[in-house]
Enzyme design. Structure first.
Site, PDB file in Angstrom:
ATOM      1  N   GLU A 192       0.817  -1.222   0.000  1.00 16.42           N
ATOM      2  CA  GLU A 192       0.000   0.000   0.000  1.00 16.42           C
ATOM      3  C   GLU A 192       0.847   1.267   0.000  1.00 16.42           C
ATOM      4  O   GLU A 192       0.608   2.201   0.769  1.00 16.42           O
ATOM      5  CB  GLU A 192      -0.948   0.012   1.204  1.00 16.42           C
ATOM      6  CG  GLU A 192      -1.972  -1.095   1.155  1.00 16.42           C
ATOM      7  CD  GLU A 192      -3.031  -1.031   2.260  1.00 16.42           C
ATOM      8  OE1 GLU A 192      -2.943  -0.140   3.124  1.00 16.42           O
ATOM      9  OE2 GLU A 192      -3.938  -1.882   2.246  1.00 16.42           O
TER      10      GLU A 192
ATOM     11  N   GLU B 152      -4.388  -8.865   0.767  1.00 15.50           N
ATOM     12  CA  GLU B 152      -4.908  -8.579   2.111  1.00 15.50           C
ATOM     13  C   GLU B 152      -6.416  -8.655   2.043  1.00 15.50           C
ATOM     14  O   GLU B 152      -7.036  -8.003   1.206  1.00 15.50           O
ATOM     15  CB  GLU B 152      -4.470  -7.175   2.539  1.00 15.50           C
ATOM     16  CG  GLU B 152      -3.792  -7.157   3.884  1.00 15.50           C
ATOM     17  CD  GLU B 152      -3.264  -5.792   4.249  1.00 15.50           C
ATOM     18  OE1 GLU B 152      -2.134  -5.476   3.826  1.00 15.50           O
ATOM     19  OE2 GLU B 152      -3.958  -5.041   4.939  1.00 15.50           O
TER      20      GLU B 152
HETATM   21  C1  GAL Z   1      -4.162  -2.418   5.474  1.00 13.54           C
HETATM   22  C2  GAL Z   1      -2.663  -2.331   5.735  1.00 13.54           C
HETATM   23  C3  GAL Z   1      -2.271  -3.197   6.904  1.00 13.54           C
HETATM   24  C4  GAL Z   1      -3.189  -2.939   8.049  1.00 13.54           C
HETATM   25  C5  GAL Z   1      -4.590  -3.245   7.632  1.00 13.54           C
HETATM   26  C6  GAL Z   1      -5.612  -3.139   8.721  1.00 13.54           C
HETATM   27  O1  GAL Z   1      -4.611  -1.396   4.689  1.00 13.54           O
HETATM   28  O2  GAL Z   1      -1.949  -2.733   4.617  1.00 13.54           O
HETATM   29  O3  GAL Z   1      -0.934  -2.936   7.257  1.00 13.54           O
HETATM   30  O4  GAL Z   1      -3.049  -1.608   8.407  1.00 13.54           O
HETATM   31  O5  GAL Z   1      -4.934  -2.347   6.608  1.00 13.54           O
HETATM   32  O6  GAL Z   1      -6.911  -3.375   8.225  1.00 13.54           O
END
Ligand code: GAL
Length: 904
Positions: free
Chosen positions: A504, A586
């Site tokens: 990100e 993710e």
């Molecule tokens: C994502 C990020 C992670 C964590 C996660 C929590 O956007 O890449 O490191 O912050 O959100 O939901």
């Protein structure tokens, strides 16, 4: 790189690591890799004038690596702001020279010394008053927790300066050898002095690095290492830890030797019939004269303990090299293994490994033996069909994990890492994303042994900052060295299947400039390892923006499935990039506190957590119905639905496998996350069984939630949900059937009415105490059952070690779970009794925890409240003392509990 060519390269299986000391040792070799973790002295802060007996306490040299916060917001450039010729940076930057491809860009080390007036670095400094400890060490985990400021970094004191010192006797017989210090990771901005002379350093706390001590070593005498680090505040979006938190090694070699991470082994062709081995070996000649050497390699199978099995299965014929004094030469050698045992994962494959034992001979004498552990396997990333390992389609059932080990902090511990992975494997997890940084080497060793597929990640930010003192400050000067160091260190591991160049990063929306960085980093990965694709976790880059194009694979954070009601981007990217593999880098970001349930329960696929939905704001807890999530995220069930809808998607990496310190969304006042499938203490949340039900379809299981002890809810609607690998289930309350249901959304009017569901729910159950039982079916046959019983008053405790025998090495651990129970041995689900732990025999209490994200009692406390019935005490063996360790738990009003762990 065009995808077709790329895919051909990807069918190469690869691997290998340097063995840890004590594994395979070759008697004939002069190479030694010695653990020097024991007996360090430690202090916080620099010397202050007047506090030492010496007069020379003034620090005229600024020991801090220069950092200019806030120089790089949106649209920042890659221009360095550090003057490489001045201050301490001039002495540290050359440490990374081996990882800078263009010799013209390498740094020149100035003559002289730096920090010479600091008493802490000198051989004769009396450090007797400093604390004595062993590494790996995380100074921040001791606490105390702070209630001031934000919770993002875990409320622990990780910022600031720390010094470590160690005396080493180097025998006279080592004269003429090369002596190196290997630091697997030190948090952060680290500098090393040896006998008062600066030898180098490294800013990024997650990189493994080496410094050459040879020029300053006194052979046949006492030597001292002094290490200083300065960990910035606001450097991270999670808990970084602080200190020399990974293993350190002294490496001794002959002057002619294989270089640091000096082998790269690939298998350009691999099948169960045969494999070709391509092995590159770099040999350094640090002697004063030119060297004529011969390099040969034998290949052995190794077992799960790293021991060679049988005779060599293949040999690579010797290659003769002439290496000029002070130079290094890389040679490419080739061999073949007949009928190899392939490295693999999952129910149908085994993580078989080999070791390539490379010997360097000079004048007929073996001067070095270097071991490269590897696996033989093929990877295929098919844009339309997903991921294939040795030809078998494997869904990536992955999780993201941060590097901390809960109550143990970031100090790496093999056994604690193994416990994390073992629990994930039990869930059916087969892949790990090392979010968002290079992992400890031990994680990859374990992944190789246990058969995990790893997405190895380099960075959480490039030039655009996320926090004031994060990596963006050093990106311009250090990204090439950090990335190449990661690639050299990790490219022989069979477990590593992808290189993530960033998570990100702000540059996703940075137009051509952002894409240019993505291309540069991808090019570096291709140069060092053309056998694996690059990827980057993208939460905001659009398919038609410049960013994704230069990256090999498409990694989507949340947007693949669509944020809340937003449109799913898996199909959009798949259409735009028909030649790229797509995976959910993710997913979910579901929120929950183990054992907490709120009512009413969200319908359908859930809703973002809020004061009205899932949250208990007064206690800062979130309901465990697994239907509540961060505002940018969604439930596990929704990701399952979209993985099923878009079968070309390679799988997912759930945010996160384990809870971690820091980022306590949605309650900033807490210390640790709510995202984990497993809580910080290592207790399974309900969600564990939801993932298990999907990821281990052949494992008969059923799991009921919530618990069934609700005296205040008699007669009230208390929904019951069941996670099962079956396809149908019947629920009974006190023997009365509440109906047999299939895994479909069968409630008229629900969001996914008539669609497949991933849980079975009885949403109108009225609570009455007693026994709740589920019988699950698969294909019409009884498959699994689960029972939940109402608990009575808390009267006793049960102590259960995860391992009853540990090794007496001063590092091994037993994780002991305490359950508060009623007189029938049923865990009292909301018990919060205060428990005091005692230990006798050859063990000690390292930490306690209970998995409650709001709990600010230091982990070192021997007293801990149960959280929803459970607490954890972590026991460590004492070195060289075997016997019985007795653990005792006492709590007012409860019967005392004991358990014995054997140390041998
Ligand atoms: C994502 C990020 C992670 C964590 C996660 C929590 O956007 O890449 O490191 O912050 O959100 O939901």
């Amino acid at each position: 790189m065009p995808i077709m060519k790329f895919q051909m390269l990807l069918t190469a299986g690869v691997a290998g690591i340097l063995l840890q000391s004590g594994c395979i040792t070759a008697a004939e070799s002069s190479r030694e890799r010695i653990s020097i973790n024991d007996d360090w002295r430690f202090t916080r802060n620099d010397p202050v004038a007047g506090t030492l007996d010496s007069a020379a306490t003034g620090l005229t040299d600024n020991l801090d690596y220069p950092r200019n916060p806030g120089r790089s917001g949106r649209g920042a450039t890659t221009a360095p702001t550090v003057d490489p010729t001045s201050g301490i940076a001039a002495f540290i930057l050359p440490t990374g020279n081996d990882f800078i491809a263009d010799p013209a860009n390498r740094y020149v080390r100035p003559a002289g010394n730096f920090g010479a007036n600091v008493p802490y670095i000198s051989l004769n400094f009396n450090d007797a008053e400093w604390r004595k400890l062993d590494l790996p060490h995380d100074f921040a985990i001791e606490g105390p927790f702070s209630t001031a400021g934000g919770g993002g970094m875990g409320r622990l004191p990780s910022a600031g300066i720390a010094w470590y010192r160690k005396h080493l006797t180097i025998p006279a017989s080592d004269a003429g050898k090369q002596i190196y210090l290997d630091i697997d990771g030190s948090m952060s901005y680290t500098t090393v002095w040896c006998n008062g002379q600066i030898v180098g350093g490294w800013p990024y706390g997650y990189t493994s690095w080496q410094v050459d001590l040879t020029p300053c070593i006194k052979f046949g005498s006492d030597n001292v290492l002094a290490i200083r680090l300065n960990n910035p505040p606001n450097s991270s979006r999670w808990y970084p830890g602080g200190g020399v938190y990974r293993n350190v090694w002294l490496v001794k070699t002959a002057s002619v030797h294989v270089g640091h991470w000096g082998t790269y082994l690939t298998t350009p062709e691999a099948s169960s019939a045969s494999a070709t081995i391509a092995l590159r070996v770099t040999v350094n000649n640090d002697s004063k004269v030119n060297a004529k050497v011969s390099v040969a390699t034998r290949i052995f199978e190794i077992d799960s303990e790293d021991h060679r099995v049988g005779n060599a299965v293949a040999s690579i014929s010797p290659v003769n090299l002439m290496i000029e004094s002070g130079k290094k030469v890389m040679t490419e050698t080739k061999g073949a293994v007949a009928n190899p045992k392939l490295w693999g994962t999952g129910p149908h494959q085994r993580p078989n490994r080999y070791v390539a034992v490379t010997t360097v001979e000079q004048d007929g004498k073996t001067v070095d033996t270097y071991e490269t552990v590897f696996g033989i396997r093929t990877l295929k990333f098919d844009p339309n069909a997903g991921f294939f390992l040795n030809g078998e389609h494997i869904k990536l059932n992955g999780v993201c994990n941060h590097h901390d080990l809960g109550a143990l902090g970031s100090a790496v511990n093999y056994r604690a890492l193994q416990r994390q992975l073992k629990m994930l494997a039990d869930m059916g997890c087969n892949a790990i994303r090392t979010s968002h940084n290079p992992p400890a080497p031990e994680l990859l060793d374990l992944a190789d042994k246990m058969g995990f597929l790893v997405m190895d990640e380099a960075f959480d930010q490039w030039v655009w900052q996320k926090t004031a003192f994060d990596y963006h400050l050093i990106y311009p000067e250090w990204h090439e060295q950090d990335l190449r160091a990661l690639l050299w260190r990790d490219r022989n591991h069979p477990s590593v299947i992808m290189w993530s160049i960033g998570n990100e990063v702000g540059e996703q929306t940075g137009g051509a400039a952002g894409a240019a960085i993505a291309k540069e980093l991808t090019d570096i990965c291709h140069e060092e390892d053309p056998t694996r694709p690059t990827i980057s976790g993208m939460n905001s880059a659009r398919a038609d923006s410049p960013f994704p194009a230069p990256i090999d694979a498409i990694g989507l954070n949340y947007q693949g499935t669509g944020v809340r009601s937003g449109s799913p981007q898996y199909p959009v990217f798949h259409k735009k990039f028909p030649n790229k593999f797509v995976v959910g880098t993710e997913t979910a970001s579901a929120l929950s506190s183990r054992g907490v349930y709120t009512f009413p329960v969200a319908p359908g696929l859930g809703t973002p957590a809020s004061a009205n939905a899932g949250e208990e704001p007064a206690n800062r807890q979130v309901s465990s119905y697994d239907l509540y999530f961060a505002s940018w995220a969604y439930s596990p069930d929704r990701e399952f639905a979209s993985q099923d809808k878009y079968p070309y998607v390679g799988g997912e990496f759930v945010w996160t496998g384990w809870d971690y310190l820091g980022e306590p969304t949605p309650f900033d006042a807490s210390r640790s996350s709510y995202f984990g499938i497993i809580d910080l203490a290592g207790f399974k949340k309900d969600r564990f069984y939801l993932y298990q039900s999907r990821w281990r379809p052949d494992f008969p299981m059923a799991h009921i939630l919530p618990h069934w002890t609700w005296p205040e809810r008699v007669g009230q609607v208390t929904p019951v949900h069941v996670y099962t690998s079956g396809d149908e289930a019947e629920l009974f309350l006190n023997g009365k059937s509440l109906g047999r249901k299939k895994k479909i959304f069968d409630t008229p009017g629900q969001a996914m009415d008539g669609e497949p569901a991933y849980r079975i729910r009885w949403d109108d159950v009225k609570y009455e105490p007693g026994e709740l039982k589920v019988v699950a079916y698969k294909d019409g046959k009884e498959w699994a059952t689960d029972v939940m019983r109402t608990a009575g008053r808390a009267s006793q405790m049960n102590l259960k070690p995860d391992r009853a025998t540990i090794s007496a090495d001063g590092r091994d651990l037993s994780f002991v779970t305490l359950a508060v129970q009623d007189s029938n041995g049923i865990t009292v689900p909301r018990a919060d009794n205060l428990i005091r732990f005692f230990v006798s025999g050859p063990g000690e209490i390292v930490a306690t925890d209970n998995g409650d994200p709001t709990n600010l009692v230091p982990f070192s406390s021997h007293e801990r409240e149960a959280f929803n019935g459970l607490a954890l005490v972590i026991i460590r063996s004492k070195p060289h003392e075997s016997g019985q360790i007795t653990i005792t738990a006492k709590s007012p009003g409860l019967k005392e509990a004991h358990v014995v762990v054997k140390s041998q």
